[in-house]
Scaffold this motif. Structure first.
Motif, PDB file in Angstrom:
ATOM      1  N   TYR A   1       0.824  -1.207   0.000  1.00  0.00           N
ATOM      2  CA  TYR A   1       0.000   0.000   0.000  1.00  0.00           C
ATOM      3  C   TYR A   1       0.861   1.262   0.000  1.00  0.00           C
ATOM      4  CZ  TYR A   1      -4.179  -2.756   1.177  1.00  0.00           C
ATOM      5  OH  TYR A   1      -5.227  -3.647   1.163  1.00  0.00           O
TER       6      TYR A   1
ATOM      7  N   GLY B   1       0.529   4.867   2.726  1.00  0.00           N
ATOM      8  CA  GLY B   1      -0.290   3.785   2.191  1.00  0.00           C
ATOM      9  C   GLY B   1      -1.452   3.389   3.073  1.00  0.00           C
TER      10      GLY B   1
ATOM     11  N   MET C   1      -3.474   9.028  -1.845  1.00  0.00           N
ATOM     12  CA  MET C   1      -3.725   7.630  -2.187  1.00  0.00           C
ATOM     13  C   MET C   1      -4.305   7.524  -3.598  1.00  0.00           C
ATOM     14  SD  MET C   1      -5.348   6.092   1.351  1.00  0.00           S
ATOM     15  CE  MET C   1      -4.354   5.856   2.831  1.00  0.00           C
TER      16      MET C   1
ATOM     17  N   GLY D   1      -3.928   2.229  -1.507  1.00  0.00           N
ATOM     18  CA  GLY D   1      -4.029   2.679  -0.118  1.00  0.00           C
ATOM     19  C   GLY D   1      -5.057   1.867   0.639  1.00  0.00           C
TER      20      GLY D   1
ATOM     21  N   ILE E   1      -8.087   1.463  -3.597  1.00  0.00           N
ATOM     22  CA  ILE E   1      -8.101   1.850  -2.181  1.00  0.00           C
ATOM     23  C   ILE E   1      -9.091   0.977  -1.420  1.00  0.00           C
ATOM     24  CG2 ILE E   1      -8.555   3.722  -0.543  1.00  0.00           C
ATOM     25  CD1 ILE E   1      -7.791   5.657  -2.857  1.00  0.00           C
TER      26      ILE E   1
END
Length: 322
Positions: free
Chosen positions: A53, A135, A181, A187, A232
């Motif tokens: 991430y 992340g 992100m 993320g 995400i």
């Protein structure tokens, strides 16, 4: 031949008996599948490589309880930290403690009073994370009642603080971190909810707190749907009681884990489900509660909280006499 005879036997059954048998079979199959799935996700499913991430994690409420435990767990797996809190001394103490145990961890601190000058703090947070490969965001900071209170007994200052920290701050912290992100197309956002809003049908005498955590749950679900195709992962973690200062529980047990035990379990779940209860005994309790009539749970919880209120009022009266 035995199989053919079995199906012929089924065909000779009255329709209602055949239908009842079929429903029973599918119900049993469903229960068996769910049980096996629970065993898999609770004990066998591997956690994700959280470094994918990004190399930094932002944690609110990082100087106490679950947030502080997350800081140590992230440092253990090699992530760098942006610790967010309102107390400069406690932030420094947490940073030094993490560095002492995990020397290679880079740590930045940001002072934000989530119940006070939130907007000023957000400016500092945006400046601090500019250029960092953030992340993971963990919204762990939260505020509850000092003890159980009827709705009309909650003073305006406490009401304002709970809503600002649990609703406004969570919302604005996400808005501060999310753009980076999106830019990097990866993320994970972890919002700490509460069983008070999700596991039990109501949490009398903690109404405002429970309502704010219901907001966190729904916000997480909506953002999960909005951004899942953008790389995400958004998740609401739903702990029950954890031995923390906010819960006023000092001693951990099998059903009430320490903050460290909870955070260790929590890392394995990041990125997997939009809503989860990482500590597996909590998920068993959730299952048990779901089988009970809501009115029964409501009455139990009301009596439980009335007892907390009584003890809290006694302690408050004793303090005033001192």
């Amino acid at each position: 031949m035995e199989a053919c005879a079995y199906f012929q036997y089924l065909g000779s059954l009255p329709f209602w008996l055949f239908a009842l048998t079929a429903v029973g079979f599918f119900s049993l199959s469903k229960i068996s599948f769910k049980s096996l799935w629970w065993v898999y996700i609770s004990f066998l499913r591997p956690g994700k490589n959280l470094k994918k991430y990004g190399s930094w994690a932002v944690i609110t409420g990082s100087t106490d309880g679950i947030g502080k435990a997350f800081a140590f767990q992230f440092a253990r797996i090699g992530l760098n930290l942006v610790l967010v809190g309102r107390n400069p001394e406690k932030l420094q103490q947490t940073a030094e403690a993490v560095k002492a145990k995990y020397g290679k961890t880079q740590i930045e601190t940001v002072i934000i009073d989530l119940a006070g000058d939130l907007d000023g703090g957000l400016v500092r947070l945006r400046e601090k994370i500019e250029g960092l490969d953030v992340g993971i965001l963990v919204n762990s900071a939260g505020v509850s009642y000092p003890y159980a209170k009827f709705f009309h007994e909650v003073d305006q200052e406490l009401q304002k603080t709970i809503i600002k920290v649990n609703v406004e701050a969570v919302t604005k912290i996400i808005q501060a971190v999310l753009p980076g992100m999106l830019k990097r197309k990866r993320g994970a956002i972890v919002n700490i909810g509460s069983g008070a809003a999700i596991v039990i049908p109501s949490d009398p005498l903690y109404a405002i707190y429970a309502a704010t955590k219901a907001y966190v749950d729904q916000l997480s679900r909506c953002l999960y749907v909005e951004y899942q195709k953008s790389g995400i992962d958004v998740q609401c973690q739903v702990p029950l009681y954890v031995a923390t200062k906010m819960a006023s529980i000092r001693k951990s047990s099998f059903l009430v884990p320490s903050a460290d035990a909870y955070a260790k379990a929590a890392l394995r779940w990041i990125g997997h489900d939009v809503r989860c209860t990482p500590y597996w005994p909590h998920s068993l309790l959730w299952c048990f509660v779901s089988l009970l009539p809501e009115s029964l749970v409501d009455n139990w919880r009301l009596n439980f909280c009335l007892n907390i209120r009584k003890k809290g009022m006694q302690k408050e009266a004793a303090r005033k006499k001192e």
